[in-house]
Write a protein that holds these residues in place. Structure first.
Motif, PDB file in Angstrom:
ATOM      1  N   PHE A 197       1.575  50.345  75.419  1.00 22.90           N
ATOM      2  CA  PHE A 197       0.083  50.266  74.933  1.00 22.90           C
ATOM      3  C   PHE A 197       0.033  50.637  73.633  1.00 22.90           C
ATOM      4  CE2 PHE A 197      -0.127  51.479  79.553  1.00 22.90           C
ATOM      5  CZ  PHE A 197      -1.225  50.179  80.147  1.00 22.90           C
ATOM      6  N   TYR A 198       1.183  50.845  72.699  1.00 19.92           N
ATOM      7  CA  TYR A 198       1.040  51.139  71.464  1.00 19.92           C
ATOM      8  C   TYR A 198       0.682  49.977  70.623  1.00 19.92           C
ATOM      9  CZ  TYR A 198       2.072  52.689  66.723  1.00 19.92           C
ATOM     10  OH  TYR A 198       1.592  52.918  65.232  1.00 19.92           O
ATOM     11  N   ARG A 199      -0.271  49.953  69.580  1.00 20.15           N
ATOM     12  CA  ARG A 199      -0.777  48.965  68.865  1.00 20.15           C
ATOM     13  C   ARG A 199      -0.850  49.383  67.698  1.00 20.15           C
ATOM     14  NH1 ARG A 199      -5.913  46.592  71.589  1.00 20.15           N
ATOM     15  NH2 ARG A 199      -6.160  49.017  71.972  1.00 20.15           N
ATOM     16  N   THR A 200      -0.615  48.621  66.571  1.00 22.19           N
ATOM     17  CA  THR A 200      -0.590  48.887  65.244  1.00 22.19           C
ATOM     18  C   THR A 200      -2.423  49.008  64.782  1.00 22.19           C
ATOM     19  OG1 THR A 200      -0.746  46.572  64.445  1.00 22.19           O
ATOM     20  CG2 THR A 200       1.404  47.926  64.292  1.00 22.19           C
ATOM     21  N   ASP A 201      -2.517  49.923  63.768  1.00 17.45           N
ATOM     22  CA  ASP A 201      -4.191  49.957  63.474  1.00 17.45           C
ATOM     23  C   ASP A 201      -4.522  48.762  63.091  1.00 17.45           C
ATOM     24  OD1 ASP A 201      -3.288  52.633  63.449  1.00 17.45           O
ATOM     25  OD2 ASP A 201      -2.966  52.430  61.109  1.00 17.45           O
ATOM     26  N   ARG A 231      11.683  35.600  62.315  1.00 17.74           N
ATOM     27  CA  ARG A 231      11.303  36.331  61.021  1.00 17.74           C
ATOM     28  C   ARG A 231      10.135  35.605  60.652  1.00 17.74           C
ATOM     29  NH1 ARG A 231      12.902  34.427  55.678  1.00 17.74           N
ATOM     30  NH2 ARG A 231      14.582  33.360  56.690  1.00 17.74           N
ATOM     31  N   ASP A 232       9.224  36.509  60.602  1.00 15.72           N
ATOM     32  CA  ASP A 232       7.800  35.578  60.080  1.00 15.72           C
ATOM     33  C   ASP A 232       7.565  36.316  58.744  1.00 15.72           C
ATOM     34  OD1 ASP A 232       6.265  38.068  60.077  1.00 15.72           O
ATOM     35  OD2 ASP A 232       6.587  38.070  62.326  1.00 15.72           O
ATOM     36  N   GLN A 233       6.372  35.566  58.285  1.00 19.63           N
ATOM     37  CA  GLN A 233       5.907  35.974  57.059  1.00 19.63           C
ATOM     38  C   GLN A 233       4.446  36.585  56.945  1.00 19.63           C
ATOM     39  OE1 GLN A 233       6.172  32.143  55.483  1.00 19.63           O
ATOM     40  NE2 GLN A 233       8.161  32.391  54.424  1.00 19.63           N
ATOM     41  N   GLY A 234       4.374  37.282  58.042  1.00 21.03           N
ATOM     42  CA  GLY A 234       3.076  37.758  58.383  1.00 21.03           C
ATOM     43  C   GLY A 234       2.680  39.176  57.649  1.00 21.03           C
ATOM     44  N   ILE A 235       1.729  39.818  58.359  1.00 22.72           N
ATOM     45  CA  ILE A 235       1.147  41.263  57.852  1.00 22.72           C
ATOM     46  C   ILE A 235       2.298  42.089  57.629  1.00 22.72           C
ATOM     47  CG2 ILE A 235      -1.095  40.743  58.139  1.00 22.72           C
ATOM     48  CD1 ILE A 235      -0.898  42.313  60.718  1.00 22.72           C
ATOM     49  N   GLY A 236       3.286  42.250  58.532  1.00 25.56           N
ATOM     50  CA  GLY A 236       3.983  43.231  58.571  1.00 25.56           C
ATOM     51  C   GLY A 236       3.591  44.421  59.134  1.00 25.56           C
ATOM     52  N   ILE A 237       4.621  45.618  59.209  1.00 20.98           N
ATOM     53  CA  ILE A 237       4.156  46.798  60.093  1.00 20.98           C
ATOM     54  C   ILE A 237       4.607  47.729  58.920  1.00 20.98           C
ATOM     55  CG2 ILE A 237       4.810  48.074  62.134  1.00 20.98           C
ATOM     56  CD1 ILE A 237       5.954  45.477  63.379  1.00 20.98           C
ATOM     57  N   ARG A 238       4.010  48.834  59.231  1.00 21.50           N
ATOM     58  CA  ARG A 238       4.110  50.052  58.160  1.00 21.50           C
ATOM     59  C   ARG A 238       5.603  50.700  58.789  1.00 21.50           C
ATOM     60  NH1 ARG A 238      -1.179  51.723  58.385  1.00 21.50           N
ATOM     61  NH2 ARG A 238      -0.563  53.843  58.911  1.00 21.50           N
ATOM     62  N   GLY A 292       6.117  40.317  55.662  1.00 22.19           N
ATOM     63  CA  GLY A 292       6.665  39.700  56.954  1.00 22.19           C
ATOM     64  C   GLY A 292       7.589  40.893  58.099  1.00 22.19           C
ATOM     65  N   THR A 293       7.906  40.308  59.013  1.00 21.79           N
ATOM     66  CA  THR A 293       8.667  41.057  59.840  1.00 21.79           C
ATOM     67  C   THR A 293       9.824  40.227  60.488  1.00 21.79           C
ATOM     68  OG1 THR A 293       6.515  42.165  60.539  1.00 21.79           O
ATOM     69  CG2 THR A 293       8.361  42.553  61.844  1.00 21.79           C
ATOM     70  N   THR A 294      10.937  40.843  60.646  1.00 20.77           N
ATOM     71  CA  THR A 294      12.149  40.242  61.360  1.00 20.77           C
ATOM     72  C   THR A 294      12.399  41.302  62.451  1.00 20.77           C
ATOM     73  OG1 THR A 294      12.970  39.626  59.180  1.00 20.77           O
ATOM     74  CG2 THR A 294      14.782  39.716  61.035  1.00 20.77           C
ATOM     75  N   PHE A 295      12.588  40.397  63.741  1.00 17.13           N
ATOM     76  CA  PHE A 295      13.138  41.110  64.929  1.00 17.13           C
ATOM     77  C   PHE A 295      14.645  40.385  65.221  1.00 17.13           C
ATOM     78  CE2 PHE A 295       8.613  41.887  65.634  1.00 17.13           C
ATOM     79  CZ  PHE A 295       8.615  43.297  66.291  1.00 17.13           C
ATOM     80  N   THR A 296      15.572  41.243  65.503  1.00 12.51           N
ATOM     81  CA  THR A 296      16.857  40.933  65.593  1.00 12.51           C
ATOM     82  C   THR A 296      17.277  41.249  67.128  1.00 12.51           C
ATOM     83  OG1 THR A 296      17.004  41.588  63.330  1.00 12.51           O
ATOM     84  CG2 THR A 296      19.130  41.025  64.564  1.00 12.51           C
ATOM     85  N   ASN A 350       3.489  37.416  69.091  1.00 14.49           N
ATOM     86  CA  ASN A 350       3.142  38.250  68.188  1.00 14.49           C
ATOM     87  C   ASN A 350       3.298  37.746  66.538  1.00 14.49           C
ATOM     88  OD1 ASN A 350       2.629  40.386  69.946  1.00 14.49           O
ATOM     89  ND2 ASN A 350       4.684  41.178  69.833  1.00 14.49           N
ATOM     90  N   ALA A 351       4.454  37.013  66.330  1.00 10.76           N
ATOM     91  CA  ALA A 351       4.690  36.448  64.970  1.00 10.76           C
ATOM     92  C   ALA A 351       3.292  35.642  64.568  1.00 10.76           C
ATOM     93  CB  ALA A 351       6.118  35.798  65.107  1.00 10.76           C
ATOM     94  N   VAL A 352       3.027  34.908  65.645  1.00  8.42           N
ATOM     95  CA  VAL A 352       1.752  33.814  65.484  1.00  8.42           C
ATOM     96  C   VAL A 352       0.782  34.539  65.021  1.00  8.42           C
ATOM     97  CG1 VAL A 352       0.290  32.213  66.308  1.00  8.42           C
ATOM     98  CG2 VAL A 352       2.742  32.201  66.756  1.00  8.42           C
TER      99      VAL A 352
HETATM  100  P1  ADP Z   1       0.682  43.133  72.239  1.00 11.03           P
HETATM  101  O1  ADP Z   1       1.342  43.009  73.516  1.00 11.03           O
HETATM  102  O2  ADP Z   1      -0.671  43.898  72.181  1.00 11.03           O
HETATM  103  O3  ADP Z   1       0.739  42.165  71.287  1.00 11.03           O
HETATM  104  P2  ADP Z   1       3.125  44.407  71.495  1.00 11.03           P
HETATM  105  O4  ADP Z   1       3.592  45.401  72.162  1.00 11.03           O
HETATM  106  O5  ADP Z   1       3.723  43.142  71.277  1.00 11.03           O
HETATM  107  O6  ADP Z   1       1.507  44.340  71.663  1.00 11.03           O
HETATM  108  O7  ADP Z   1       3.225  44.989  69.986  1.00 11.03           O
HETATM  109  C1  ADP Z   1       2.805  46.103  69.513  1.00 11.03           C
HETATM  110  C2  ADP Z   1       2.450  46.247  68.188  1.00 11.03           C
HETATM  111  O8  ADP Z   1       3.096  45.789  67.122  1.00 11.03           O
HETATM  112  C3  ADP Z   1       0.924  45.535  68.292  1.00 11.03           C
HETATM  113  O9  ADP Z   1       0.020  46.420  67.773  1.00 11.03           O
HETATM  114  C4  ADP Z   1       1.253  44.374  67.261  1.00 11.03           C
HETATM  115  O10 ADP Z   1       0.202  44.276  66.454  1.00 11.03           O
HETATM  116  C5  ADP Z   1       2.442  44.949  66.456  1.00 11.03           C
HETATM  117  N1  ADP Z   1       3.297  43.789  66.142  1.00 11.03           N
HETATM  118  C6  ADP Z   1       4.287  43.351  67.119  1.00 11.03           C
HETATM  119  N2  ADP Z   1       4.884  42.203  66.434  1.00 11.03           N
HETATM  120  C7  ADP Z   1       4.529  41.898  65.238  1.00 11.03           C
HETATM  121  C8  ADP Z   1       4.786  41.185  63.979  1.00 11.03           C
HETATM  122  N3  ADP Z   1       5.695  40.179  64.279  1.00 11.03           N
HETATM  123  N4  ADP Z   1       4.241  41.665  62.784  1.00 11.03           N
HETATM  124  C9  ADP Z   1       3.179  42.453  62.739  1.00 11.03           C
HETATM  125  N5  ADP Z   1       2.936  43.193  63.665  1.00 11.03           N
HETATM  126  C10 ADP Z   1       3.491  43.100  64.761  1.00 11.03           C
END
Ligand code: ADP
Length: 476
Positions: A413-417, A395-402, A456-460, A368-370
């Motif tokens: 099955f939840y996906r961000t926009d 920790r990544d420096q990606g688009i982040g999540i609202r 970016g996003t951080t998963f802990t 996901n981070a990639v």
């Molecule tokens: P998928 O299996 O489709 O990757 P996930 O369950 O892993 O879906 O992720 C759920 C949603 O969270 C996805 O829409 C994904 O884009 C978003 N997401 C997960 N990790 C990150 C991240 N590090 N940065 C931004 N968005 C993320």
């Protein structure tokens, strides 16, 4: 029969019987008492008259003989009748069964009364209108003296007393019955309330609760009933949520399968029905391969989730340093493709768990981070030991999540926009994080996310189980 009536009728019948029996016995007792007093008085009077008569008869028999004696006896009897008879008493003297004075018409004398006997005795006589106590006894062997005492008034008073008592009994009983009715209704009301609550719950109103009043057995029952109702409604709510979640899951799955399958079908149809160039062929087959990969990825994750559900993991020490290194090597083509750097920092060397599941979890997070990172970014994977836990951070420096999406990203099955918009490119179906959460739960670990859109996003991951602590101390 209704419950309150089951209480009312026996109480009413018992009360009535006891009440009337009490009244009857009291009246009888008082009557017997008065009768005994009258009898004792009559006995005393009889004794006195008999003694006096005996003396006078002695005197006559000493002075006279034959017919003269008979006359003297008759005039003596007349004298005694005049002296001792009044409105309530009368005396009668018999000789050889024959009365020596007039018998009042209403005094029915039986032959046994007129016959001489050894001892003084009494009977109650009556002719319907009047009642008497008659005491009979022998005087001078030849004569029988009967002293009759009128007890008509006593009997009348007794009858009046019984009538008055009966009337007051009826009034008291009427009042008591009304009071009893309201009392039983009041006391059984909680049962009715409980019954209403049960019916309403049975009809589907699971929020209804019985009123708990006081602290008696019914109140305890009502409170236990409420506890049971709360438990039942919680279970039903749970089942409803579960079946909704299942339905949602099936709908999502059908939806997620539809998109790649439609793309595969339409590309295959294109190849079959049109004349295509080499570029068209490459385009169509690439699409087919991408969509097939997507379905494969989805079915693998679904299978993993399904298998993990029944899994009982065997926890062993997991060497985090080697695991991080292994993942880095295996994923290096993916990182290189985007020109990304993966920086590892391993302060805590061990956690306690299932190595392949932990690897699956970290690969999903890294994947996901990639996907979220822009080219030439950096991703940090670290582990550190806290006082009572081991923390792994990615920790990544990606688009982040609202912010408003952070609570939902772990749902299947939840996906961000952003991911939805680029669905075909990213290929995910929103199952990766659901799988990660499931693996964390299996380890008793907590998974948290922090994100700043555009930064970016951080998963802990926090591993805090007791076994984990033992392992910490073992490896410290
Ligand atoms: P998928 O299996 O489709 O990757 P996930 O369950 O892993 O879906 O992720 C759920 C949603 O969270 C996805 O829409 C994904 O884009 C978003 N997401 C997960 N990790 C990150 C991240 N590090 N940065 C931004 N968005 C993320």
């Amino acid at each position: 029969m209704k419950f309150w009536l089951k209480i009312f009728w026996p109480v009413f019948i018992l009360f009535t019987c006891a009440f009337y029996a009490g009244i009857f016995l009291t009246a009888q007792f008082s009557y017997k008492n008065s009768l005994n007093t009258s009898r004792e008085q009559a006995f005393a009077q009889h004794k006195f008259i008999a003694a006096s008569l005996s003396k006078d008869l002695d005197a006559i028999s000493g002075r006279t003989e034959g017919e003269e004696r008979q006359k003297a006896v008759l005039s003596l009897v007349e004298y005694y009748v005049e002296t001792y008879e009044n409105q309530t008493t009368s005396i009668q003297l018999f000789q050889g069964g024959k009365s020596l004075n007039d018998i009042p018409q209403n005094l029915p004398m039986s032959d046994t009364l007129k016959t001489p006997s050894d001892s003084r005795r009494s009977v109650v006589l009556g002719d319907g209108d009047r009642q008497y106590i008659a005491v009979t006894g022998t005087v001078q062997n030849d004569y029988v003296l009967i002293y009759a005492y009128d007890i008509t008034q006593l009997v009348g008073a007794q009858k009046r007393l019984i009538k008055a008592l009966l009337l007051s009994c009826i009034i008291i009983e009427l009042i008591t019955t009304v009071l009893l009715y309201f009392l039983i209704k009041y006391l059984t009301k909680p049962i009715k309330t409980l019954q209403d609550a049960t019916s309403r719950i049975a009809a589907g109103e699971y929020g209804v609760r019985a009123e708990v009043r006081g602290n008696d057995e019914i109140a305890a029952l009502a409170s236990q009933f409420n506890g049971m109702a709360a438990e039942v409604s919680a279970r039903i709510e749970e089942q409803t949520q579960l079946s909704l979640a299942r339905q949602q899951f099936i709908d999502n799955l059908a939806h997620e399968l539809k998109t790649p399958l439609t793309a595969i079908y339409s590309n295959a149809e294109l190849l079959q029905t049109t004349k295509f160039s080499d570029d068209d062929l490459i385009d169509a087959t690439s699409q087919i391969m991408r969509q097939t990969n997507r379905i494969q990825d989805m079915s693998k994750k679904l299978l993993d989730i399904a298998l993990n559900r029944k899994l009982k993991i065997e926890k062993k020490p997991v060497d985090l340093k080697s695991l991080f290194q292994k993942i880095k090597e295996e994923m290096s083509p993916t990182f290189n493709q985007k020109g990304l750097d993966l920086i590892l920092c391993c302060d805590a060397d061990f956690i306690f768990g299932d190595a392949s599941l932990i690897e699956n979890l970290l690969v999903n997070l890294l994947d996901n981070a990639v996907k979220a990172s822009k080219t030439k970014g950096t991703i940090y994977l670290s582990s550190r030991r806290r006082k009572d836990s081991v923390v792994i951070e990615l920790r990544d420096q990606g688009i982040g999540i609202r912010k408003e999406q952070l609570n939902s990203i772990f749902e299947p099955f939840y996906r961000t926009d952003f991911a939805r918009a680029k669905s075909s490119e990213r290929g995910g179906a929103g199952l990766g994080l659901a799988l990660c959460k499931q693996i964390a739960d299996l380890h008793g670990a907590e998974i948290k996310v922090q994100s700043v859109p555009g930064k970016g996003t951080t998963f802990t991951l926090i591993f805090t189980t007791p076994q984990q602590l033992n392992e910490n101390s073992m490896t410290a």
